[in-house]
Motif scaffolding. Sequence first.
Motif, PDB file in Angstrom:
ATOM      1  N   GLY A 323       0.820  -1.213   0.000  1.00  0.00           N
ATOM      2  CA  GLY A 323       0.000   0.000   0.000  1.00  0.00           C
ATOM      3  C   GLY A 323       0.850   1.257   0.000  1.00  0.00           C
ATOM      4  N   SER A 324       1.951   1.226   0.734  1.00  0.00           N
ATOM      5  CA  SER A 324       2.867   2.367   0.757  1.00  0.00           C
ATOM      6  C   SER A 324       3.581   2.510  -0.582  1.00  0.00           C
ATOM      7  CB  SER A 324       3.896   2.192   1.878  1.00  0.00           C
ATOM      8  OG  SER A 324       4.847   3.224   1.847  1.00  0.00           O
ATOM      9  N   ALA A 325       4.073   1.400  -1.121  1.00  0.00           N
ATOM     10  CA  ALA A 325       4.767   1.443  -2.408  1.00  0.00           C
ATOM     11  C   ALA A 325       3.872   2.026  -3.494  1.00  0.00           C
ATOM     12  CB  ALA A 325       5.229   0.040  -2.795  1.00  0.00           C
ATOM     13  N   ASN A 326       2.580   1.698  -3.434  1.00  0.00           N
ATOM     14  CA  ASN A 326       1.633   2.179  -4.442  1.00  0.00           C
ATOM     15  C   ASN A 326       1.266   3.654  -4.267  1.00  0.00           C
ATOM     16  OD1 ASN A 326       1.478  -0.202  -5.848  1.00  0.00           O
ATOM     17  ND2 ASN A 326      -0.373  -0.929  -4.835  1.00  0.00           N
ATOM     18  N   HIS A 327       1.761   4.274  -3.198  1.00  0.00           N
ATOM     19  CA  HIS A 327       1.533   5.711  -2.966  1.00  0.00           C
ATOM     20  C   HIS A 327       2.861   6.472  -2.886  1.00  0.00           C
ATOM     21  CE1 HIS A 327      -2.889   6.276  -2.016  1.00  0.00           C
ATOM     22  NE2 HIS A 327      -2.794   4.984  -2.264  1.00  0.00           N
ATOM     23  N   ASP A 328       3.905   5.892  -3.433  1.00  0.00           N
ATOM     24  CA  ASP A 328       5.222   6.518  -3.366  1.00  0.00           C
ATOM     25  C   ASP A 328       5.310   7.634  -4.411  1.00  0.00           C
ATOM     26  OD1 ASP A 328       7.900   7.187  -3.360  1.00  0.00           O
ATOM     27  OD2 ASP A 328       8.599   5.114  -3.210  1.00  0.00           O
ATOM     28  N   PRO A 329       5.499   8.886  -3.980  1.00  0.00           N
ATOM     29  CA  PRO A 329       5.553   9.998  -4.942  1.00  0.00           C
ATOM     30  C   PRO A 329       6.766   9.942  -5.864  1.00  0.00           C
ATOM     31  CG  PRO A 329       6.132  10.760  -2.741  1.00  0.00           C
ATOM     32  CD  PRO A 329       5.642   9.349  -2.591  1.00  0.00           C
ATOM     33  N   ALA A 330       7.757   9.115  -5.532  1.00  0.00           N
ATOM     34  CA  ALA A 330       8.902   8.960  -6.425  1.00  0.00           C
ATOM     35  C   ALA A 330       8.512   8.226  -7.705  1.00  0.00           C
ATOM     36  CB  ALA A 330      10.021   8.190  -5.714  1.00  0.00           C
ATOM     37  N   VAL A 331       7.358   7.553  -7.679  1.00  0.00           N
ATOM     38  CA  VAL A 331       6.909   6.754  -8.824  1.00  0.00           C
ATOM     39  C   VAL A 331       5.583   7.258  -9.383  1.00  0.00           C
ATOM     40  CG1 VAL A 331       6.236   4.427  -9.573  1.00  0.00           C
ATOM     41  CG2 VAL A 331       8.137   4.723  -7.965  1.00  0.00           C
ATOM     42  N   PHE A 332       4.696   7.714  -8.489  1.00  0.00           N
ATOM     43  CA  PHE A 332       3.350   8.113  -8.905  1.00  0.00           C
ATOM     44  C   PHE A 332       3.155   9.615  -8.674  1.00  0.00           C
ATOM     45  CE2 PHE A 332       3.227   3.726  -7.397  1.00  0.00           C
ATOM     46  CZ  PHE A 332       2.710   3.074  -8.508  1.00  0.00           C
ATOM     47  N   ALA A 333       2.843  10.332  -9.726  1.00  0.00           N
ATOM     48  CA  ALA A 333       2.580  11.768  -9.599  1.00  0.00           C
ATOM     49  C   ALA A 333       1.314  11.981  -8.770  1.00  0.00           C
ATOM     50  CB  ALA A 333       2.414  12.380 -10.990  1.00  0.00           C
ATOM     51  N   ASP A 334       1.422  12.823  -7.746  1.00  0.00           N
ATOM     52  CA  ASP A 334       0.280  13.140  -6.887  1.00  0.00           C
ATOM     53  C   ASP A 334      -0.426  11.856  -6.455  1.00  0.00           C
ATOM     54  OD1 ASP A 334      -1.535  14.584  -5.477  1.00  0.00           O
ATOM     55  OD2 ASP A 334      -2.501  15.530  -7.204  1.00  0.00           O
ATOM     56  N   PRO A 335       0.253  10.976  -5.716  1.00  0.00           N
ATOM     57  CA  PRO A 335      -0.274   9.639  -5.447  1.00  0.00           C
ATOM     58  C   PRO A 335      -1.553   9.596  -4.621  1.00  0.00           C
ATOM     59  CG  PRO A 335       1.663  10.067  -4.103  1.00  0.00           C
ATOM     60  CD  PRO A 335       1.564  11.190  -5.082  1.00  0.00           C
ATOM     61  N   SER A 336      -1.826  10.641  -3.828  1.00  0.00           N
ATOM     62  CA  SER A 336      -3.039  10.620  -3.006  1.00  0.00           C
ATOM     63  C   SER A 336      -4.277  11.011  -3.808  1.00  0.00           C
ATOM     64  CB  SER A 336      -2.886  11.549  -1.800  1.00  0.00           C
ATOM     65  OG  SER A 336      -2.676  12.880  -2.229  1.00  0.00           O
ATOM     66  N   ARG A 337      -4.078  11.392  -5.074  1.00  0.00           N
ATOM     67  CA  ARG A 337      -5.213  11.764  -5.931  1.00  0.00           C
ATOM     68  C   ARG A 337      -5.674  10.561  -6.742  1.00  0.00           C
ATOM     69  NH1 ARG A 337      -5.437  13.854 -11.274  1.00  0.00           N
ATOM     70  NH2 ARG A 337      -3.159  13.919 -11.282  1.00  0.00           N
ATOM     71  N   LEU A 338      -6.984  10.306  -6.723  1.00  0.00           N
ATOM     72  CA  LEU A 338      -7.567   9.250  -7.559  1.00  0.00           C
ATOM     73  C   LEU A 338      -7.705   9.798  -8.975  1.00  0.00           C
ATOM     74  CD1 LEU A 338      -8.886   6.393  -7.658  1.00  0.00           C
ATOM     75  CD2 LEU A 338     -11.087   7.546  -7.290  1.00  0.00           C
ATOM     76  N   ASP A 339      -7.038   9.154  -9.910  1.00  0.00           N
ATOM     77  CA  ASP A 339      -7.040   9.622 -11.298  1.00  0.00           C
ATOM     78  C   ASP A 339      -7.272   8.425 -12.216  1.00  0.00           C
ATOM     79  OD1 ASP A 339      -6.655  10.689 -13.785  1.00  0.00           O
ATOM     80  OD2 ASP A 339      -4.539  11.200 -13.493  1.00  0.00           O
ATOM     81  N   LEU A 340      -8.508   8.272 -12.670  1.00  0.00           N
ATOM     82  CA  LEU A 340      -8.868   7.107 -13.480  1.00  0.00           C
ATOM     83  C   LEU A 340      -8.247   7.137 -14.869  1.00  0.00           C
ATOM     84  CD1 LEU A 340     -12.640   6.605 -12.572  1.00  0.00           C
ATOM     85  CD2 LEU A 340     -10.585   5.807 -11.382  1.00  0.00           C
ATOM     86  N   THR A 341      -7.644   8.244 -15.238  1.00  0.00           N
ATOM     87  CA  THR A 341      -6.968   8.328 -16.543  1.00  0.00           C
ATOM     88  C   THR A 341      -5.466   8.071 -16.412  1.00  0.00           C
ATOM     89  OG1 THR A 341      -6.537  10.709 -16.409  1.00  0.00           O
ATOM     90  CG2 THR A 341      -8.666  10.026 -17.323  1.00  0.00           C
ATOM     91  N   ARG A 342      -5.006   7.751 -15.212  1.00  0.00           N
ATOM     92  CA  ARG A 342      -3.568   7.560 -14.976  1.00  0.00           C
ATOM     93  C   ARG A 342      -3.032   6.456 -15.896  1.00  0.00           C
ATOM     94  NH1 ARG A 342      -0.542   9.019 -10.422  1.00  0.00           N
ATOM     95  NH2 ARG A 342      -2.460   9.417  -9.233  1.00  0.00           N
ATOM     96  N   ARG A 343      -2.033   6.780 -16.687  1.00  0.00           N
ATOM     97  CA  ARG A 343      -1.475   5.817 -17.640  1.00  0.00           C
ATOM     98  C   ARG A 343      -0.195   5.178 -17.110  1.00  0.00           C
ATOM     99  NH1 ARG A 343      -5.151   4.314 -21.541  1.00  0.00           N
ATOM    100  NH2 ARG A 343      -6.502   6.113 -21.940  1.00  0.00           N
ATOM    101  N   ASP A 344       0.666   5.981 -16.530  1.00  0.00           N
ATOM    102  CA  ASP A 344       1.921   5.459 -15.988  1.00  0.00           C
ATOM    103  C   ASP A 344       1.626   4.924 -14.592  1.00  0.00           C
ATOM    104  OD1 ASP A 344       4.525   4.819 -15.524  1.00  0.00           O
ATOM    105  OD2 ASP A 344       5.192   6.877 -15.173  1.00  0.00           O
ATOM    106  N   ASN A 345       1.305   3.627 -14.509  1.00  0.00           N
ATOM    107  CA  ASN A 345       0.770   3.079 -13.262  1.00  0.00           C
ATOM    108  C   ASN A 345       1.392   1.718 -12.943  1.00  0.00           C
ATOM    109  OD1 ASN A 345      -0.744   2.471 -11.023  1.00  0.00           O
ATOM    110  ND2 ASN A 345      -2.729   2.830 -11.979  1.00  0.00           N
ATOM    111  N   PRO A 346       2.680   1.696 -12.581  1.00  0.00           N
ATOM    112  CA  PRO A 346       3.341   0.424 -12.280  1.00  0.00           C
ATOM    113  C   PRO A 346       3.072  -0.063 -10.851  1.00  0.00           C
ATOM    114  CG  PRO A 346       4.922   2.193 -12.071  1.00  0.00           C
ATOM    115  CD  PRO A 346       3.616   2.843 -12.496  1.00  0.00           C
TER     116      PRO A 346
END
Length: 406
Positions: A323-346
Amino acid sequence: MAVASDLAFDPWDPAFVADPYPAYAELREQGRVRYFEPTDQWLVAHHADVSALLRDRRLGRTYLHRFSHEEFGRTPPPPEHEPFHTLNDHGMLDLEPPDHTRIRRLVSKAFTPRTVERLRPYVRTLADELVAGLVEAGGGDLLRDVAEPLPVAVIAEMLGIPESDRAPLRPWSADICGMYELNPSEEAAAKAVRASAEFSDYLRDLIAERRKNPGDDLISGLIAAHDEGDRLTEQEMISTCVLLLNAGHEATVNSTVNGWWALFRHPDQLAALRADHSLVPTAVEELMRYDTPLQLFERWVLDEIEIDGRVIPRGAEIAMLFGSANHDPAVFADPSRLDLTRRDNPHISFSAGIHYCIGAPLARIELAASMTALLERAPTLRPAAEPVRKPNFVIRGLEGLAVELG
């Protein structure tokens, strides 16, 4: 159970369980690895570290292929827990090569892209039927009426479990999975042991029946592979079937209700999804990232490793915080924002490395099917009450999600 610590991480605090993501942010800021005394584990919270460690062969889901409990500095489990550990320890999730490789090779034949794709019409039809029932009733419990029966029926169908025998599957699974929580209670252990014994007995009888009367199902296929020389013990067969049932629906069930609850709390994103159903594939990925169904994955240190200058000795246990890794700002832009159009989503909700979820393609089909059916048949769906979150931390979900048609 309150934990006295300078860490915000407290998996027994209801407030933390309700929303662990702010605490994860604090944990990431405090370094790459922290020791957590209450569970005797090293917490790893950054995406890069979690991703690398999932692929690191110096770690293992088990150590018994190389060491005894005593050699590894660990206390053997209590004898009264034996039915659970026999069942759990022979499943491929808790095995390492060569046993893991052998079993996964056999099971993967049932999860080839072609095989999974053939299931798509069945999954979509079943999702439509379940949602139609929910609509006809004017609402209900999204977990009980749609999220749960869909993946349970699909994996039971694959295994060849008759429809009349499926009622205990979900309760057995829930009780067994209680042992995957941190420091499970004796009550949880007793439930897991009982469910392990009952589920094993049922499958032993079903396997015996399939030996006499094989069908077009995975259990019959595993029996045939064994008879042709790909060796699979009866216990490995039983453990594999239980693992496929448990892993094959737990994440899907929780992703469905976690996801819809997130959508209800982000009406702008839900409106965008209702206006454009082509967003479903990226929505499925983003919802699994945003509120991760499996929050923590454990690995044993088989050979000493070093993280950020800290030596982690052999015999230690690593707790990788998905859960923490999936909210890491080093990988996900603005990780606390729900963005259904997010393309870069590893995101790593399906794990990685040799233990990457073998059923991930099927889970994606199921999640997309139920979401599409709800968007098409229940476009005015809304929550009827604030849901109660399960007290569990490791497997994150809701007790139910009451919904109605607006």
